[in-house]
Design a protein around this motif. Structure first.
Motif, mmCIF file in Angstrom:
data_model
loop_
_atom_site.group_PDB
_atom_site.id
_atom_site.type_symbol
_atom_site.label_atom_id
_atom_site.label_comp_id
_atom_site.label_asym_id
_atom_site.label_seq_id
_atom_site.Cartn_x
_atom_site.Cartn_y
_atom_site.Cartn_z
ATOM 1 N N CYS A 1 41.369 51.576 50.790
ATOM 2 C CA CYS A 1 41.297 52.084 52.157
ATOM 3 C C CYS A 1 41.176 53.601 52.112
ATOM 4 C CB CYS A 1 42.545 51.663 52.933
ATOM 5 S SG CYS A 1 42.573 52.294 54.626
ATOM 6 N N ARG A 2 40.170 54.154 52.767
ATOM 7 C CA ARG A 2 39.967 55.604 52.753
ATOM 8 C C ARG A 2 40.969 56.323 53.659
ATOM 9 N NH1 ARG A 2 35.520 57.579 50.349
ATOM 10 N NH2 ARG A 2 33.859 56.138 49.702
ATOM 11 N N ARG A 3 41.589 55.587 54.538
ATOM 12 C CA ARG A 3 42.505 56.235 55.465
ATOM 13 C C ARG A 3 43.890 56.428 54.852
ATOM 14 N NH1 ARG A 3 41.017 52.968 61.087
ATOM 15 N NH2 ARG A 3 38.816 53.662 61.188
ATOM 16 N N CYS A 4 44.450 55.305 54.314
ATOM 17 C CA CYS A 4 45.822 55.435 53.807
ATOM 18 C C CYS A 4 45.877 55.586 52.300
ATOM 19 C CB CYS A 4 46.652 54.228 54.225
ATOM 20 S SG CYS A 4 46.070 52.669 53.538
ATOM 21 N N SER A 5 44.828 55.153 51.632
ATOM 22 C CA SER A 5 44.767 55.222 50.168
ATOM 23 C C SER A 5 45.973 54.564 49.501
ATOM 24 C CB SER A 5 44.667 56.691 49.699
ATOM 25 O OG SER A 5 43.531 57.310 50.246
ATOM 26 N N GLY A 6 46.565 53.611 50.206
ATOM 27 C CA GLY A 6 47.752 52.983 49.649
ATOM 28 C C GLY A 6 47.511 51.616 49.054
ATOM 29 N N ALA A 7 46.356 51.045 49.253
ATOM 30 C CA ALA A 7 46.111 49.695 48.760
ATOM 31 C C ALA A 7 44.761 49.632 48.052
ATOM 32 C CB ALA A 7 46.148 48.690 49.903
ATOM 33 N N VAL A 8 44.738 48.940 46.938
ATOM 34 C CA VAL A 8 43.518 48.696 46.176
ATOM 35 C C VAL A 8 43.456 47.194 45.877
ATOM 36 C CG1 VAL A 8 42.239 49.136 44.048
ATOM 37 C CG2 VAL A 8 43.556 50.974 45.125
ATOM 38 N N VAL A 9 42.336 46.596 46.190
ATOM 39 C CA VAL A 9 42.179 45.168 45.915
ATOM 40 C C VAL A 9 41.016 44.943 44.955
ATOM 41 C CG1 VAL A 9 43.146 44.433 48.133
ATOM 42 C CG2 VAL A 9 40.692 44.855 47.926
ATOM 43 N N GLN A 10 41.196 43.933 44.156
ATOM 44 C CA GLN A 10 40.164 43.559 43.185
ATOM 45 C C GLN A 10 40.386 42.103 42.796
ATOM 46 O OE1 GLN A 10 40.378 45.364 39.262
ATOM 47 N NE2 GLN A 10 38.149 45.430 39.104
ATOM 48 N N ALA A 11 39.325 41.362 42.625
ATOM 49 C CA ALA A 11 39.440 39.960 42.224
ATOM 50 C C ALA A 11 40.044 39.867 40.831
ATOM 51 C CB ALA A 11 38.065 39.297 42.256
ATOM 52 N N HIS A 12 40.844 38.822 40.613
ATOM 53 C CA HIS A 12 41.428 38.605 39.291
ATOM 54 C C HIS A 12 40.334 38.252 38.287
ATOM 55 C CE1 HIS A 12 45.585 38.832 40.563
ATOM 56 N NE2 HIS A 12 45.308 38.028 41.584
ATOM 57 N N ALA A 13 40.516 38.723 37.084
ATOM 58 C CA ALA A 13 39.572 38.393 36.019
ATOM 59 C C ALA A 13 39.723 36.912 35.661
ATOM 60 C CB ALA A 13 39.830 39.256 34.790
ATOM 61 N N PRO A 14 38.635 36.189 35.498
ATOM 62 C CA PRO A 14 38.732 34.770 35.135
ATOM 63 C C PRO A 14 39.320 34.610 33.733
ATOM 64 C CG PRO A 14 36.454 35.513 35.006
ATOM 65 C CD PRO A 14 37.241 36.637 35.618
ATOM 66 N N GLU A 15 40.006 33.497 33.517
ATOM 67 C CA GLU A 15 40.560 33.214 32.202
ATOM 68 C C GLU A 15 39.463 32.713 31.271
ATOM 69 O OE1 GLU A 15 43.878 30.636 32.324
ATOM 70 O OE2 GLU A 15 45.052 31.897 33.691
ATOM 71 N N HIS A 16 39.594 33.082 30.019
ATOM 72 C CA HIS A 16 38.617 32.689 29.012
ATOM 73 C C HIS A 16 39.326 32.076 27.812
ATOM 74 C CE1 HIS A 16 35.655 34.716 31.382
ATOM 75 N NE2 HIS A 16 36.142 35.929 31.140
ATOM 76 N N VAL A 17 38.571 31.275 27.057
ATOM 77 C CA VAL A 17 39.113 30.705 25.819
ATOM 78 C C VAL A 17 39.468 31.820 24.847
ATOM 79 C CG1 VAL A 17 38.553 29.291 23.806
ATOM 80 C CG2 VAL A 17 37.909 28.517 26.098
ATOM 81 N N VAL A 18 38.630 32.842 24.788
ATOM 82 C CA VAL A 18 38.893 34.010 23.938
ATOM 83 C C VAL A 18 39.068 35.199 24.870
ATOM 84 C CG1 VAL A 18 38.081 35.433 22.023
ATOM 85 C CG2 VAL A 18 37.457 33.002 22.126
ATOM 86 N N PRO A 19 40.298 35.533 25.264
ATOM 87 C CA PRO A 19 40.516 36.639 26.208
ATOM 88 C C PRO A 19 39.936 37.950 25.687
ATOM 89 C CG PRO A 19 42.527 35.359 25.893
ATOM 90 C CD PRO A 19 41.560 34.901 24.844
ATOM 91 N N GLY A 20 39.102 38.578 26.514
ATOM 92 C CA GLY A 20 38.508 39.844 26.127
ATOM 93 C C GLY A 20 37.513 39.733 25.001
ATOM 94 N N GLY A 21 37.153 38.496 24.630
ATOM 95 C CA GLY A 21 36.260 38.302 23.501
ATOM 96 C C GLY A 21 34.804 38.220 23.890
ATOM 97 N N LEU A 22 33.982 37.972 22.902
ATOM 98 C CA LEU A 22 32.531 37.988 23.060
ATOM 99 C C LEU A 22 31.964 36.726 23.694
ATOM 100 C CD1 LEU A 22 29.922 39.637 22.268
ATOM 101 C CD2 LEU A 22 29.894 38.256 20.193
ATOM 102 N N PRO A 23 32.431 35.522 23.349
ATOM 103 C CA PRO A 23 31.696 34.313 23.736
ATOM 104 C C PRO A 23 32.051 33.786 25.120
ATOM 105 C CG PRO A 23 33.556 33.686 22.398
ATOM 106 C CD PRO A 23 33.608 35.195 22.497
ATOM 107 N N THR A 24 31.075 33.170 25.751
ATOM 108 C CA THR A 24 31.357 32.365 26.935
ATOM 109 C C THR A 24 31.754 30.965 26.470
ATOM 110 O OG1 THR A 24 29.078 31.560 27.135
ATOM 111 C CG2 THR A 24 29.624 33.637 28.244
#
Length: 369
Positions: free
Chosen positions: A116-139
């Motif tokens: 929010c540009r007015r209050c700058s108190g909240a930031v939203v973002q979608a959760h990262a999907p879970e993967h078999v290899v977290p943070g890894g290369l393969p789908t």
């Protein structure tokens, strides 16, 4: 008969060994045929498309495959006599099996952040999907491809790594093994679900087959065994899906059959005549000992070999009587259990009653089959 079927066969060649020279012969035959076709076209003055075509492997291709049509028109459709435009009177249609090589791609995932540009108190973002290899290369699709190649096509990790290297992707066998190991961990709930379905089946099928496995330190392979346990009533009016589980064991003794069958609540085991299965009929469990149901296919196989070898009339008569049993089963396949039971009592039981004394009368001759 049991010694021939289930005994040691170390003096025999592995049938797979015959495939290597046969494949070389087939390859050389293909080269020869291509050269002969080219020579025939040159002598007749024909183009490649005008030459006669072989009818080999020209069966109907599966209907579910997508069709991509191309139309090849003549260079001109004007009559050479000057009569004008020619009329289409028909066409020749041919189908060939084609393949589109699977391309690798990079799946880019973006997760925008909002504030929010007015209050700058909240930031939203979608959760990262879970993967078999977290943070890894393969789908997950890539991991599935590696697993199918490994276990379905018997393609070792190091060979798969070489395939990816040709496309500019550097992966070592340890990395591929780690991916598959993680996927196996996440698949455990599915495996347990399949196991529970098998344990509740009234009838199961059990069989074991040889499998060469690495023998570390000796630079060679040793013989292991895959034990398959199956429940499939589709051919007998059952509505449930088929289930199969494979267990690995270093041997094929009765101890493995007993161990793999622990916790099962069924009453019938369909198997071959291997002695190890006999101990299932003496196991102590709440449901009582297993009842073995042997398969006519294994008995029939020996008579087929003898008939092909020397035209034995004894083997021919045995096959005729077994064929009558097969005909009964074919006539009631897929019908309710009570209908099949009635047919077997009325039709199959008399055949068996007459077949047994015939076998006993010919036991001396049959002992050589």
């Amino acid at each position: 008969m049991r010694r021939e079927k289930f005994g040691r066969k170390s003096e025999k060649l592995d049938p797979e060994q015959f495939n290597l020279p046969l494949e070389d012969v087939e390859l050389a035959q293909g080269v020869l045929e291509a050269a002969q076709e080219k020579a025939r076209r040159a002598l007749k003055g024909q183009g490649r498309a005008e030459s006669g075509t072989l009818n080999r492997n020209r069966g109907h291709l599966p209907k579910h495959l997508p069709r991509v049509e191309r139309i090849i028109e003549p260079e001109t459709t004007l009559c050479p006599c000057g009569c004008g435009e020619m009329t289409r009177i028909g066409e020749d249609v041919s189908e060939r099996l084609d393949v589109v090589p699977a391309p690798l791609r990079v799946l880019v995932t973006r997760r925008p952040k909002y504030a929010c540009r007015r209050c700058s108190g909240a930031v939203v973002q979608a959760h990262a999907p879970e993967h078999v290899v977290p943070g890894g290369l393969p789908t997950e699709a890539l991991i599935a491809q590696v697993m199918v190649a490994k276990f379905g096509d018997h393609l070792p990790f190091y060979r798969q790594a070489e395939i990816y290297t040709r496309q500019g992707i550097t992966l070592d066998r340890a990395t591929l093994g780690n991916w598959v190991g993680r996927a196996c961990f996440h698949l455990k709930p599915i495996v347990e679900h399949l196991r529970e379905r098998l344990k509740g089946a009234e009838r199961i099928f059990m069989d074991e087959t040889r499998a060469p496995v690495l023998d570390p330190g000796r630079r060679k392979t040793k013989t292991g065994y895959f034990w398959a346990i199956v429940a499939d009533d589709r051919g007998h009016g059952g509505a449930g899906p088929p289930v199969v589980m494979f267990h690995y064991a270093p041997g094929r003794g009765a101890v493995h059959a007993l161990r793999f069958g622990e916790g099962y609540r069924g009453h019938f085991v369909q198997c071959d005549g291997y002695d190890a299965y006999d101990k299932l009929t003496r196991v102590d469990r709440p449901e009582g000992p297993w009842t073995l149901v042997h398969c006519w296919t294994h008995a029939r196989r020996r008579f087929v070999k003898r008939l092909e070898k020397d035209g034995s009339p004894i083997a021919e008569e045995a096959l005729r009587q077994i064929a009558e049993l097969y005909a009964v089963e074919k006539s009631v396949g897929g019908l309710p259990a009570e209908v099949r039971l009635a047919a077997r009592r009325a039709l199959s039981a008399p055949i068996i009653a007459a077949f047994r004394p015939w076998l006993e009368d010919n036991v001396q001759i049959l002992s050589h089959i």
